[in-house]
Design a protein around this motif. Structure first.
Motif, PDB file in Angstrom:
ATOM      1  N   UNK A 113       0.827  -1.207   0.000  1.00 11.88           N
ATOM      2  CA  UNK A 113       0.000   0.000   0.000  1.00 11.88           C
ATOM      3  C   UNK A 113       0.860   1.255   0.000  1.00 11.88           C
ATOM      4  N   UNK A 114       2.055   1.140   0.563  1.00  9.39           N
ATOM      5  CA  UNK A 114       2.953   2.295   0.642  1.00  9.39           C
ATOM      6  C   UNK A 114       3.314   2.830  -0.738  1.00  9.39           C
ATOM      7  N   UNK A 115       3.394   1.962  -1.744  1.00  7.81           N
ATOM      8  CA  UNK A 115       3.726   2.427  -3.095  1.00  7.81           C
ATOM      9  C   UNK A 115       2.599   3.254  -3.679  1.00  7.81           C
ATOM     10  N   UNK A 116       1.375   2.829  -3.422  1.00  4.39           N
ATOM     11  CA  UNK A 116       0.219   3.596  -3.900  1.00  4.39           C
ATOM     12  C   UNK A 116       0.157   4.946  -3.215  1.00  4.39           C
ATOM     13  N   UNK A 117       0.380   4.954  -1.906  1.00  2.54           N
ATOM     14  CA  UNK A 117       0.321   6.214  -1.157  1.00  2.54           C
ATOM     15  C   UNK A 117       1.464   7.163  -1.506  1.00  2.54           C
ATOM     16  N   UNK A 118       2.565   6.611  -2.040  1.00  2.00           N
ATOM     17  CA  UNK A 118       3.728   7.433  -2.379  1.00  2.00           C
ATOM     18  C   UNK A 118       3.944   7.512  -3.892  1.00  2.00           C
ATOM     19  N   UNK A 119       2.866   7.331  -4.658  1.00  2.23           N
ATOM     20  CA  UNK A 119       2.979   7.268  -6.119  1.00  2.23           C
ATOM     21  C   UNK A 119       3.621   8.535  -6.686  1.00  2.23           C
ATOM     22  N   UNK A 120       3.181   9.699  -6.235  1.00  2.00           N
ATOM     23  CA  UNK A 120       3.742  10.958  -6.754  1.00  2.00           C
ATOM     24  C   UNK A 120       5.236  11.057  -6.456  1.00  2.00           C
ATOM     25  N   UNK A 121       5.619  10.623  -5.272  1.00  2.00           N
ATOM     26  CA  UNK A 121       7.041  10.646  -4.900  1.00  2.00           C
ATOM     27  C   UNK A 121       7.837   9.688  -5.766  1.00  2.00           C
ATOM     28  N   UNK A 122       7.377   8.463  -5.912  1.00  2.00           N
ATOM     29  CA  UNK A 122       8.094   7.454  -6.697  1.00  2.00           C
ATOM     30  C   UNK A 122       8.199   7.874  -8.161  1.00  2.00           C
ATOM     31  N   UNK A 123       7.184   8.553  -8.658  1.00  2.00           N
ATOM     32  CA  UNK A 123       7.166   8.967 -10.065  1.00  2.00           C
ATOM     33  C   UNK A 123       8.221  10.018 -10.393  1.00  2.00           C
ATOM     34  N   UNK A 124       8.823  10.600  -9.380  1.00  2.00           N
ATOM     35  CA  UNK A 124       9.866  11.603  -9.613  1.00  2.00           C
ATOM     36  C   UNK A 124      11.168  10.971 -10.107  1.00  2.00           C
ATOM     37  N   UNK A 125      11.304   9.662  -9.943  1.00  2.00           N
ATOM     38  CA  UNK A 125      12.565   8.983 -10.238  1.00  2.00           C
ATOM     39  C   UNK A 125      12.512   8.289 -11.592  1.00  2.00           C
ATOM     40  N   UNK A 126      13.653   8.332 -12.282  1.00  2.00           N
ATOM     41  CA  UNK A 126      13.763   7.667 -13.585  1.00  2.00           C
ATOM     42  C   UNK A 126      14.204   6.216 -13.457  1.00  2.00           C
TER      43      UNK A 126
END
Length: 244
Positions: A113-126
């Motif tokens: 669930x942490x990945x869904x909640x941090x989607x915007x953060x994770x999307x910053x990385x290439x």
């Protein structure tokens, strides 16, 4: 609360320095180690660890809190995002100036669930580096992360004889060498030269005897009959295909 001698010795044995403990705001309440989870500067969750006498440990978290990634406010978004399995590995890497994030529920968390909640953060990385534990549970987490992230954007760390980043730190290893040597994954169905090196070398430089000879030496040098292969012989009409 003031840390007990047991907890002080625990961090000393793990080679986690005080500067890192202060940076991540690690506290002690009673006999519990407190790991605060921050997201954009806001405290969103607290995880507690209790070390048991038999060397085992137990965890609990505050109820009804947002599940996020531990250490996400400390990472550099211009570098690959490093995933580890637990908070202690985040602290271990930070002791050598490497900043990573860990999942809150360990390697057996299928939902992540942490990945869904941090989607915007994770999307910053290439790109991403997966540096989870070197065991069966860690392998499950690795596969789970690869299923959520773009596999071609991931590299995998091999901790070799060590279980995880903290164990490697305890043995005074240079953790950056493991991170820098993380292996790039190929897209499904694509093999690299390295993957096929042995087969290519064998076909070029070693005598091939794994075939059925026809008795025609020159023909055998061009075509080799093997089991498990479908061979189709074509040619112009009346050129001897049937006789062959």
């Amino acid at each position: 609360d003031k840390p007990t001698d047991e907890i002080i010795n625990f961090f000393r044995q793990r080679k986690i320095n005080n500067e890192v403990l202060k940076k991540y705001k690690i506290k002690v309440i009673g006999n519990e180690i407190v790991f605060p989870y921050y997201k954009d500067g806001e405290l969103v969750n607290i995880k507690y660890r209790t070390n048991l006498p038999d060397g085992k440990k137990t965890f609990r978290q505050e109820k009804d809190t947002e599940k996020t990634l531990f250490g996400m406010d400390e990472v550099d978004t211009t570098k690959p995002l490093i995933f580890v399995e637990g908070e202690m590995d985040v602290l271990a890497l930070a002791c050598q100036g490497i900043y990573a994030v860990s999942v809150p529920n360990g390697g057996n968390d299928k939902d992540l669930e942490c990945l869904t909640n941090c989607y915007d953060f994770i999307s910053k990385f290439d790109s991403y580096i997966i540096a989870v534990d070197n065991d069966e549970v860690g392998n499950k987490l690795k596969e789970n992360l690869l299923g959520r992230l773009l596999k071609e954007n991931c590299r995998i760390v091999n901790w070799c004889q060590y279980k995880d980043a903290n164990e490697a730190l305890i043995e005074s290893e240079d953790l950056s060498s493991y991170i820098d040597n993380a292996v790039q994954l190929n897209p499904d169905g694509v093999l690299s030269f390295v993957d096929q090196y042995e087969e290519i070398y064998s076909s070029l430089f070693e005598k091939d005897s794994n075939y059925y000879p026809t008795g025609w030496k020159q023909f055998d040098e061009i075509v080799k009959l093997r089991t498990g292969y479908l061979m189709v012989v074509t040619g112009y009409p009346s050129r001897g295909k049937s006789t062959f």
